[in-house]
Design a protein around this motif. Structure first.
Motif, PDB file in Angstrom:
ATOM      1  N   CYS A 259      -9.524  -9.946   0.492  1.00  0.00           N
ATOM      2  CA  CYS A 259      -9.590 -10.924  -0.746  1.00  0.00           C
ATOM      3  C   CYS A 259      -8.301 -11.398  -1.003  1.00  0.00           C
ATOM      4  N   GLN A 260      -7.238 -11.123  -0.384  1.00  0.00           N
ATOM      5  CA  GLN A 260      -5.734 -11.671  -0.557  1.00  0.00           C
ATOM      6  C   GLN A 260      -5.424 -10.997  -2.030  1.00  0.00           C
ATOM      7  N   VAL A 261      -5.787  -9.789  -2.404  1.00  0.00           N
ATOM      8  CA  VAL A 261      -5.051  -9.185  -3.662  1.00  0.00           C
ATOM      9  C   VAL A 261      -4.038  -8.323  -3.385  1.00  0.00           C
ATOM     10  N   TYR A 262      -3.033  -8.217  -4.018  1.00  0.00           N
ATOM     11  CA  TYR A 262      -2.007  -7.219  -3.887  1.00  0.00           C
ATOM     12  C   TYR A 262      -2.317  -5.939  -4.739  1.00  0.00           C
ATOM     13  N   PHE A 263      -1.823  -4.790  -4.337  1.00  0.00           N
ATOM     14  CA  PHE A 263      -1.830  -3.369  -4.778  1.00  0.00           C
ATOM     15  C   PHE A 263      -0.505  -2.887  -5.161  1.00  0.00           C
ATOM     16  N   CYS A 264      -0.301  -2.217  -6.302  1.00  0.00           N
ATOM     17  CA  CYS A 264       0.993  -1.899  -6.358  1.00  0.00           C
ATOM     18  C   CYS A 264       1.226  -0.372  -5.977  1.00  0.00           C
ATOM     19  N   GLY A 265       0.331   0.403  -5.650  1.00  0.00           N
ATOM     20  CA  GLY A 265       0.648   1.588  -4.812  1.00  0.00           C
ATOM     21  C   GLY A 265       1.293   2.560  -5.973  1.00  0.00           C
ATOM     22  N   ILE A 266       1.358   2.404  -7.025  1.00  0.00           N
ATOM     23  CA  ILE A 266       2.055   3.260  -8.218  1.00  0.00           C
ATOM     24  C   ILE A 266       1.202   3.585  -9.135  1.00  0.00           C
ATOM     25  N   GLY A 267       0.344   2.758  -9.758  1.00  0.00           N
ATOM     26  CA  GLY A 267      -0.625   2.963 -11.056  1.00  0.00           C
ATOM     27  C   GLY A 267      -1.337   4.255 -10.955  1.00  0.00           C
ATOM     28  N   VAL A 268      -2.763   4.056 -10.077  1.00  0.00           N
ATOM     29  CA  VAL A 268      -3.383   5.107 -10.085  1.00  0.00           C
ATOM     30  C   VAL A 268      -3.734   5.536  -8.390  1.00  0.00           C
ATOM     31  N   GLN A 269      -3.269   6.956  -8.191  1.00  0.00           N
ATOM     32  CA  GLN A 269      -3.252   7.456  -6.827  1.00  0.00           C
ATOM     33  C   GLN A 269      -4.555   7.136  -6.010  1.00  0.00           C
ATOM     34  N   ASN A 270      -4.615   6.672  -4.694  1.00  0.00           N
ATOM     35  CA  ASN A 270      -5.559   6.486  -3.865  1.00  0.00           C
ATOM     36  C   ASN A 270      -6.507   5.384  -4.170  1.00  0.00           C
ATOM     37  N   ARG A 271      -6.025   4.529  -5.352  1.00  0.00           N
ATOM     38  CA  ARG A 271      -6.940   3.221  -5.937  1.00  0.00           C
ATOM     39  C   ARG A 271      -6.086   2.120  -5.755  1.00  0.00           C
ATOM     40  N   CYS A 272      -4.999   2.218  -6.165  1.00  0.00           N
ATOM     41  CA  CYS A 272      -3.993   1.014  -6.282  1.00  0.00           C
ATOM     42  C   CYS A 272      -3.242   0.792  -4.945  1.00  0.00           C
ATOM     43  N   ILE A 273      -4.088   0.740  -3.903  1.00  0.00           N
ATOM     44  CA  ILE A 273      -3.589   0.613  -2.437  1.00  0.00           C
ATOM     45  C   ILE A 273      -4.663  -0.022  -1.501  1.00  0.00           C
ATOM     46  N   ALA A 274      -4.105  -0.772  -0.536  1.00  0.00           N
ATOM     47  CA  ALA A 274      -5.022  -1.191   0.496  1.00  0.00           C
ATOM     48  C   ALA A 274      -4.877  -0.559   1.568  1.00  0.00           C
ATOM     49  N   LEU A 275      -5.489  -0.045   2.423  1.00  0.00           N
ATOM     50  CA  LEU A 275      -5.403   0.904   3.783  1.00  0.00           C
ATOM     51  C   LEU A 275      -6.022   0.230   4.742  1.00  0.00           C
ATOM     52  N   PRO A 276      -5.620   0.622   6.156  1.00  0.00           N
ATOM     53  CA  PRO A 276      -6.245  -0.081   7.163  1.00  0.00           C
ATOM     54  C   PRO A 276      -7.731   0.169   7.134  1.00  0.00           C
ATOM     55  N   ILE A 277      -8.582  -0.588   7.786  1.00  0.00           N
ATOM     56  CA  ILE A 277      -9.905  -0.891   7.424  1.00  0.00           C
ATOM     57  C   ILE A 277     -10.743   0.389   7.958  1.00  0.00           C
ATOM     58  N   HIS A 278     -10.102   1.061   9.007  1.00  0.00           N
ATOM     59  CA  HIS A 278     -10.753   2.351   9.442  1.00  0.00           C
ATOM     60  C   HIS A 278     -10.602   3.537   8.449  1.00  0.00           C
ATOM     61  N   ALA A 279      -9.540   3.435   7.620  1.00  0.00           N
ATOM     62  CA  ALA A 279      -9.160   4.634   6.661  1.00  0.00           C
ATOM     63  C   ALA A 279      -9.490   4.480   5.265  1.00  0.00           C
ATOM     64  N   GLN A 280     -10.315   3.226   4.948  1.00  0.00           N
ATOM     65  CA  GLN A 280     -10.338   2.904   3.588  1.00  0.00           C
ATOM     66  C   GLN A 280     -11.654   3.495   3.234  1.00  0.00           C
TER      67      GLN A 280
END
Length: 504
Positions: A259-280
């Motif tokens: 979707c080409q959307v960025y994620f901060c990795g700071i706001g909400v743990q395990n939600r504000c992040i894009a992970l590898p496809i196999h780990a999401q």
């Protein structure tokens, strides 16, 4: 023989008559009643059996009233005790109690675990600073005694199973320390200007600073960035918390390749992040209960509730989770995301504007939770088709004949889940993403045909020997649309000519 002197001589008949007369006299003067019992010797003369019976009945009623009063007292005591032993989080009788130190408040072990997972840094009751959470064994004994006296006070079997999955009996925990409080502001914060991101401040704890920091509107209103001017350079909005972030932050910022959307990795743990496809983890699909409540799952099967219930029973019996299905169904299409992107399956998922795709031909490596859900729903039906072929289902399910007309109104009698011969998902996607370039053998050229060489000295194939790698297989446009648009029946299919030109 002498004459009699005037007295009668006793004879046997006279003796018998005298004895009978004496016996009648004694019977007439003697009472035939039994003597009263010794317990009645002290009673007054007017005491009767009726009064004794009434006294006995009154005594029995007093005993019954005493039993009722005792039962009422026991019930009231159980209610009061259960009310005092309620968990401060779930407001039910505490289960597997734990004690928070040093404030000495107690909660369910599972409630305390969920409190910590959701970011709790203090006691849930008094909000006081707490560090250690230990099992409360003394209170557990009181609860066991209460449940034996009042079994209806116990938690339900389902609640106990869910709590045991979250908290293991006898486990101690630590409450994380709270974050540093934000400084109190004495001025009104402007709402028309952009606030600095976590990386804009000098000396931030993330080890990297924005090359174009956003001026703080509180301290530098003259150079503040107005929101009407768009997003500040080098920044974007997080797809989950929607706060500003630095797009090039190396340790925290991630980007979803779908979707080409960025994620901060700071706001909400395990939600504000894009992970590898196999780990999401697909968003909103943690267990089988989420599949039951999801209307999209039923739409994937064309509202065939019978087949969905068969699949859910199979997942429960096999112990499979949505993440297991995602890994098998989603990862089998890891080379076929481009057609899905062309069909706009990953657009308008988040409430923020997406970024720019730098290379549409690049492989897709990472994904966000919402895009993982789209991948899951897209591959769910085909995964179930393959899973049925393993032969683990009941004979009554597998022996159903395929539906001749495709109507789901008789789903119990006919099977509606079978491979579509007009379109094989994995093969079609692999061909669309990697047509023939990977299958082209090493080229050999005749000596008579001219060819050139690149700067490294390797031969370059002549134009007549090179096959166009951009050519795509001829597949029906309507079949492709039905294949890639499962689960989204609200979309209107384009005209066949427009779809063919889009896939060309």
């Amino acid at each position: 023989m002498s004459e009699p002197d005037g007295r009668q001589t006793p004879t046997p008949l006279v003796d018998a008559a005298l004895n009978a007369q004496a016996l009648r006299a004694s019977v007439s003067t003697t009472s035939l009643k039994r003597r009263a019992s010794s317990s009645f010797e002290g009673c007054e003369g007017d005491t009767s059996r009726k009064r004794i019976k009434e006294d006995m009945e009154a005594a029995q009623e007093d005993a019954d009233d005493s039993d009722v009063a005792l039962s009422t007292v026991s019930t009231t005591l159980a209610d009061d005790l259960a009310r005092e032993l309620e968990c401060g989080c779930c407001s039910e009788l505490v289960y597997r109690p734990v004690l928070v130190n040093p404030c000495q408040h107690f909660f369910c072990g599972s409630c305390c675990v969920l409190w910590i997972r959701n970011g709790g840094t203090c006691c849930p009751a008094c909000r006081g600073l707490s560090t250690v959470v230990t099992p409360f064994r003394a209170l557990q004994s009181v609860i066991d005694t209460l449940i034996r006296a009042a079994p209806h006070k116990a938690r339900t079997e389902r609640e106990r199973q869910q709590a045991d999955e979250i908290y293991r009996l006898g486990q101690s925990m630590r409450i994380p320390p709270p974050r540093e409080p934000s400084p109190e502001t004495s001025v009104e914060i402007p709402t028309d200007y952009a606030r600095p991101c976590p990386h804009c401040a000098a000396g931030n704890p993330y080890g990297w600073r924005c090359p174009q920091p956003i001026p703080d509107p509180i301290t530098d209103i003259d150079h503040a960035w107005h929101l009407e001017d768009g997003v500040p350079p080098g920044h974007a909005h997080c797809g989950n918390c929607e706060n500003l972030l630095a797009t090039r932050a190396p340790n925290t910022t991630t980007k979803c390749d779908l979707c080409q959307v960025y994620f901060c990795g700071i706001g909400v743990q395990n939600r504000c992040i894009a992970l590898p496809i196999h780990a999401q983890q697909p968003h909103g699909l943690s267990d089988i209960g989420d599949l039951i409540l999801s209307s999209d799952v039923y739409e994937c099967f064309d509202s065939n509730h019978v087949e969905v219930e068969i699949m859910l029973d199979y997942l429960t019996a096999q112990g499979l989770t949505p993440r297991h299905i995602y890994r098998e169904a989603g990862l089998s299409t890891h080379r076929g995301f481009k057609p899905l992107m062309e069909l706009d399956l990953f657009t308008d998922i988040h409430g923020v504007a997406p970024g720019v795709d730098p290379d549409p031909e690049a492989p897709r490596i990472s994904t966000c939770r919402h895009c993982a859900t789209e991948i899951f729903l897209w591959g769910l039906r085909n995964w179930w088709v393959r899973e049925r072929q393993k032969g683990f289902l009941e004979e009554a399910v597998m022996s159903r004949k395929d539906c001749p007309d495709g109507r789901a109104s008789h789903a119990k009698e006919y099977n509606h889940i079978f491979p579509d011969p007009a379109s094989q998902p994995e093969q079609a996607i692999a061909q669309l993403e990697h047509p023939v370039a990977e299958q082209t053998p090493e080229l050999r050229f005749p000596e008579t045909e001219p060819h050139s060489a690149d700067p490294t000295g390797q031969a370059i194939a002549a134009p007549s020997q090179v096959r166009d790698v951009t050519e795509r297989p001829e597949l029906p446009a309507e079949a492709l649309w039905n294949l890639f648009n499962r689960g989204t029946p609200d979309r209107v299919p384009p005209q066949p000519e427009a779809l063919s030109s889009q896939l060309a």
